[in-house]
Motif scaffolding. Structure first.
Motif, PDB file in Angstrom:
ATOM      1  N   GLN A  53      13.597  78.763  35.759  1.00 38.43           N
ATOM      2  CA  GLN A  53      12.851  77.919  34.834  1.00 38.43           C
ATOM      3  C   GLN A  53      13.544  77.765  33.488  1.00 38.43           C
ATOM      4  N   ARG A  54      14.300  78.749  33.077  1.00 38.03           N
ATOM      5  CA  ARG A  54      14.956  78.695  31.766  1.00 38.03           C
ATOM      6  C   ARG A  54      16.360  78.135  31.882  1.00 38.03           C
ATOM      7  N   ILE A  55      17.022  78.449  32.992  1.00 40.99           N
ATOM      8  CA  ILE A  55      18.417  78.061  33.149  1.00 40.99           C
ATOM      9  C   ILE A  55      18.560  76.916  34.146  1.00 40.99           C
ATOM     10  N   GLY A  56      17.598  76.757  35.024  1.00 40.08           N
ATOM     11  CA  GLY A  56      17.577  75.590  35.887  1.00 40.08           C
ATOM     12  C   GLY A  56      18.408  75.675  37.138  1.00 40.08           C
ATOM     13  N   VAL A  57      18.851  76.864  37.487  1.00 37.27           N
ATOM     14  CA  VAL A  57      19.576  77.060  38.736  1.00 37.27           C
ATOM     15  C   VAL A  57      18.664  77.805  39.697  1.00 37.27           C
ATOM     16  N   LEU A  58      18.522  77.288  40.912  1.00 33.15           N
ATOM     17  CA  LEU A  58      17.487  77.774  41.820  1.00 33.15           C
ATOM     18  C   LEU A  58      18.062  78.680  42.905  1.00 33.15           C
ATOM     19  N   VAL A  59      17.441  79.842  43.081  1.00 33.28           N
ATOM     20  CA  VAL A  59      17.807  80.778  44.141  1.00 33.28           C
ATOM     21  C   VAL A  59      16.750  80.683  45.236  1.00 33.28           C
ATOM     22  N   ASP A  60      17.183  80.437  46.450  1.00 32.97           N
ATOM     23  CA  ASP A  60      16.282  80.417  47.601  1.00 32.97           C
ATOM     24  C   ASP A  60      16.405  81.767  48.302  1.00 32.97           C
ATOM     25  N   TRP A  61      15.589  82.726  47.856  1.00 33.57           N
ATOM     26  CA  TRP A  61      15.715  84.090  48.370  1.00 33.57           C
ATOM     27  C   TRP A  61      15.380  84.167  49.856  1.00 33.57           C
ATOM     28  N   PHE A  62      14.480  83.346  50.326  1.00 32.20           N
ATOM     29  CA  PHE A  62      14.154  83.385  51.751  1.00 32.20           C
ATOM     30  C   PHE A  62      15.337  82.904  52.582  1.00 32.20           C
ATOM     31  N   ARG A  63      16.010  81.890  52.135  1.00 29.76           N
ATOM     32  CA  ARG A  63      17.191  81.404  52.852  1.00 29.76           C
ATOM     33  C   ARG A  63      18.243  82.504  52.991  1.00 29.76           C
ATOM     34  N   VAL A  64      18.400  83.289  51.948  1.00 26.68           N
ATOM     35  CA  VAL A  64      19.424  84.340  51.939  1.00 26.68           C
ATOM     36  C   VAL A  64      18.988  85.552  52.749  1.00 26.68           C
ATOM     37  N   LEU A  65      17.712  85.921  52.663  1.00 29.34           N
ATOM     38  CA  LEU A  65      17.261  87.228  53.146  1.00 29.34           C
ATOM     39  C   LEU A  65      16.301  87.160  54.330  1.00 29.34           C
TER      40      LEU A  65
END
Length: 867
Positions: free
Chosen positions: A93-105
């Motif tokens: 939300q602050r930096i605008g880069v999205l991590v899809d943790w479900f995709r990874v883990l």
């Protein structure tokens, strides 16, 4: 005119950089926080049916680690220091880069996880539904692996009251020389709870925590159950029907809370497979196959951190292009310089050089502040007895390492990171790593970042500012929890787990696995290498190394250790309790990037400069390092100690190929996962025109076996010593970039651009380095000044640029739809005046040895394999 130009400026920003979508946030969040007196004792974690620390204790026993080293290891593997909030909210939300943790883990792709992301599966975890797995279905674990401690953690998803397992940490004995322990009599360490361990996600170094704000009913309605995150990760276009929403998902907001908050430990990048004992199957390692310090040469950390971004986004193309085993340490704390670097291999740390007499300004422990009332000079922790720190400048710092239970005090400080930027002490360098992975972000440093959308140079966020370590200590309990145990982590660094992993020992283990009575010695290795590389190759290689390489790649200068020609570079340190190799095989001295000739962008890394984010982690000596005059960049890009590389140790170089600080010399490696959506390999080889060659060499699949590592080493050594055979590598965007530019009001569900700007496509094949390094803020400001206030442009010494700037501004205003073409036409002008690093070929340089005979090149390859 001004309004029109400012709209154009806004469009320019979105087009040319669009990097981290900062949102406004109150400043100085930590300053107003009061620190309460510590509670009587930490809460007690709820007992789990499985002791999640058991395999860590067994590893400590295998390696012969003492209590302090073992505690340091546990922290290195598990402690997130509160960055679960950063990775769940602040980053997105602050930096605008999205991590899809479900995709990874996601558990259903556990077997493909290493091949996709290069991360290492936790041997203690299991896929729900597998035989003997306590979780019978992924519904129980929200689609993740089941891991020890989850029988407790899962009960608290959506509920308060979880007591973190770190609260139960059994700390090491006090150091009687620590001023805060009052002679080893008083334990004043901050609560271990604030180390925040959580439980494993199923991948080592990635930890999960129950989200008390989770709403099960809302989650199930969105996803159709607990096991899938499909609705959470889906683009908003499915609900709105608006095309641009296809590039945005609920990852970007907090309208629906996930079941877990995900944090990372330092081990997420450094945990790796043991070269001496690699796994039979990398997707199913055992604990004895894993080491915590060598550095993961397969990790796809950049792609992981951008896993929730579409390839068509500019953010993804700028963020996620480092090679396996490489990460840009200023990617989050972006400095607009394309500077990826390999994960530091922490091998033979006890022998790493230290440097005496360096001027260092930092906080040092003391037991009183006396009459000093200024908290920026001295501060005592409330509720403690003489637990104080004082900030001062000195040149007599030392480094304490415990070896075999005995304290060894080394006079001086280390040079850490690729350019030696962390140079105020090893303990502080370890602490800084926690900032780099997100700890204390809101309390300490996120407001010191560059706000990529802030164009007003008078406003906070226009550029980086230095965060204050003293303020961070005062306001962030996670900082104090880590700081009070930094010596334990450094002790772990100097432990047996960082000892060299020699090829002869690896081959001996290979043979013993088949025949327990088999032996294989260093002499046997030399004999085999002589057979492969030529009679007498190892001995001849030592002579070649002494004459051509030891000047940089020995930690013992001739003035101390005698002539290199007479040196046994594998000689043990007889004073060391484990007789580790005496020579670190790297001098850690700053060497001008132009002397080495390698990809210089990393050497221009600027976060440590005065006035920049990590300024306080660089010594005064480094800040005053003279500029490298012959670097072909603008003078203002060479200040603050930049332009140098710290050469890399050659200990166990046989196991850590490809080479150089960016892994660009040697074959390109890749995972070739079964899920092709997670295949991140990209073509890199270009022709003389800088464009991709039609025929690309096949990448080499990850192979952590002894033979696989040695083969990659030989191929990389060939390229190192035969520069003309390397080809040329350049990183280009591997998808079309789609940018929504300007104001786009809705007519029903149709977006209509205003001001001539709409969706703009930048075709695949643009330079990722150029996009990363464009000083667009300076350019935007100069465009405005050239058009409205040319006299101010003259004051900045950039008057000569005015004609071209006016040409660009006028053409953009007249033909906004040609924006991309205009920029492309002015590429040379932009590179010369607004680019932070103009080098684009990534595998150049280090031509030392090019003129050796073929026999000597083979001999050198043979000798280095013995080190």
């Amino acid at each position: 005119m001004k309004r029109t130009l400012l709209v154009t400026v806004a469009a320019f920003v979105a087009l040319t950089i669009g990097v981290w979508a900062f949102q406004s946030e109150p400043r100085g969040i930590g300053q107003a926080l009061a620190i309460a007196a510590p509670p009587p004792g930490p809460p007690v974690p709820e007992a789990s049916v499985v002791d999640q620390d058991a395999p860590y204790m067994e590893a400590c026993a295998r390696e012969g680690l003492n209590q302090s080293e073992c505690v340091g290891r546990l922290i290195w593997f598990k402690a997130t220091a509160g960055n679960d909030r950063f990775h769940t909210y602040t980053f997105q939300q602050r930096i605008g880069v999205l991590v899809d943790w479900f995709r990874v883990l996601r558990a259903d792709q556990r077997d493909d996880r290493f091949w996709a992301w290069g991360i290492i599966n936790d041997p203690a975890c299991c896929k729900p539904g597998d035989p003997d797995c306590p979780a019978k279905s992924a519904e129980e674990t929200y689609g993740f692996d089941w891991c020890p401690g989850d029988d407790v953690l899962l009960k608290y998803v959506g509920k308060p009251g979880y007591v973190d397992p770190a609260c139960g940490l059994k700390d090491a004995a006090l150091d009687p020389d620590d001023p805060h322990s009052q002679g080893g009599k008083i334990d004043q360490r901050a609560s271990a709870c604030d180390l925040k361990f959580g439980t494993s996600t199923g991948a080592l170094g990635f930890r999960k925590f129950p989200n008390p704000r989770f709403d099960a009913a809302k989650w199930q309605a969105l996803n159709g159950g607990n096991a899938s995150w499909s609705g959470f990760n889906a683009s908003k276009a499915a609900a709105t029907g608006i095309e641009s929403d296809s590039r945005v998902s609920k990852l970007a907001d907090a309208s629906v809370e996930p079941p877990f908050l995900i944090g990372t430990s330092c081990g997420s990048c450094h945990i790796a497979f043991d070269p001496l004992n690699p796994p039979a199957d990398p997707a199913h390692p055992k604990w004895e196959n894993i080491k915590g310090l060598i550095g993961n040469q397969y990790t796809r950390m950049s792609e992981l951190l951008g896993s929730g971004m579409p390839k068509s986004s500019l953010e993804y193309q700028m963020f996620a292009h480092a090679r396996p085993g490489v990460t840009d340490t200023s990617a989050i704390s972006h400095d607009q310089i394309n500077n990826p670097g390999t994960i530091n291999a922490l091998i033979n740390v006890a022998q790493r050089p230290v440097f005496k007499g360096e001027s260092v300004t930092k906080w040092r422990k003391t037991n009183t502040c006396g009459t000093e009332k200024d908290e920026d000079k001295c501060w005592c922790e409330p509720g403690r007895n003489g637990k104080c720190w004082q900030k001062s400048t000195r040149d007599d710092d030392t480094t304490a390492i415990f070896l075999g239970g005995q304290k060894v005090v080394l006079p001086g400080v280390h040079h850490i990171l690729k350019g030696g930027e962390d140079s105020i002490g090893a303990l502080e360098a370890i602490q800084r790593v926690y900032f780099n992975i997100g700890s204390c972000s809101e309390q300490c440093w996120v407001n010191n970042f560059t706000d990529m959308r802030q164009l007003d140079p008078e406003q906070r966020g226009f550029g980086q500012t230095a965060f204050n370590i003293g303020q961070c200590r005062r306001d962030c309990p996670n900082f104090r929890a880590v700081e009070d145990r930094l010596q334990n982590i450094l002790d772990f660094f100097a432990s047996a787990e960082s000892d060299e992993s020699d090829l002869f020992a690896a081959r001996a283990n290979q043979r013993k696995a088949k025949n327990p009575a088999a032996t294989y010695t260093r002499a046997d290795l030399a004999a085999d290498l002589d057979k492969e590389f030529g009679k007498g190759a190892v001995g001849r290689g030592q002579t070649v190394f002494a004459a051509n390489c030891a000047r940089c790649h020995s930690s013992i200068p001739e003035s101390v250790g005698g002539a290199f020609a007479n040196r046994d570079f594998a000689a043990p340190n007889d004073a060391h309790p484990r007789k580790v190799r005496n020579d670190f095989l790297g001098n850690d001295q700053p060497t001008a990037a132009t002397e080495v000739g390698t990809f210089r962008c990393r050497a221009l890394h600027s976060n440590h400069k005065p006035g920049h984010l990590y300024m306080e982690y660089a010594s005064n000596t480094l800040h005053k390092q003279p500029p490298v005059a012959d670097i072909p960049e603008r003078p203002e890009l060479k200040d603050g100690g930049r332009g140098y590389y710290r050469n890399i140790s050659l200990v166990n170089v046989w196991a850590t190929a490809p080479f150089m600080h960016n892994n660009a010399v040697g074959p390109e490696i890749c995972g070739k996962p079964a899920n092709k959506d997670n295949d991140f390999h990209r073509a890199r080889y270009v022709g003389a025109d800088g464009q991709l060659l039609a025929a690309q060499p096949d990448c080499v699949r990850y192979d952590p076996t002894v033979d696989g590592r040695f083969d990659l080493y030989k191929r990389s050594m060939f390229e190192l010593l035969h520069p003309k055979e390397r080809g040329s590598k350049r990183t280009l965007t591997n998808a079309d970039l789609l940018l929504d530019v300007g104001i786009r009001p809705l007519d029903g569900k149709t977006e209509k651009p205003l001001g001539g700007f709409g969706q703009v496509k930048i075709a695949m094949g643009a330079s990722a380095g150029f996009l990363n390094g464009l000083e667009y803020k300076q350019l935007v400001g100069d465009l405005f000044l050239a058009k409205r206030h040319p006299e101010q442009l003259e004051k900045t010494g950039r008057k000569a640029l005015q004609p071209t700037l006016l040409e660009i501004a006028d053409e953009v205003l007249k033909n906004p739809s040609r924006f991309v073409e205009i920029l492309r036409e002015k590429r040379d002008f932009l590179s010369a005046n607004y680019e932070t690093c103009t080098q684009e070929i990534e595998n150049e340089g280090h031509r030392f040895g090019e003129d050796l005979s073929e026999a000597d090149k083979k001999a050198l390859t043979a000798f280095l394999a013995t080190l």
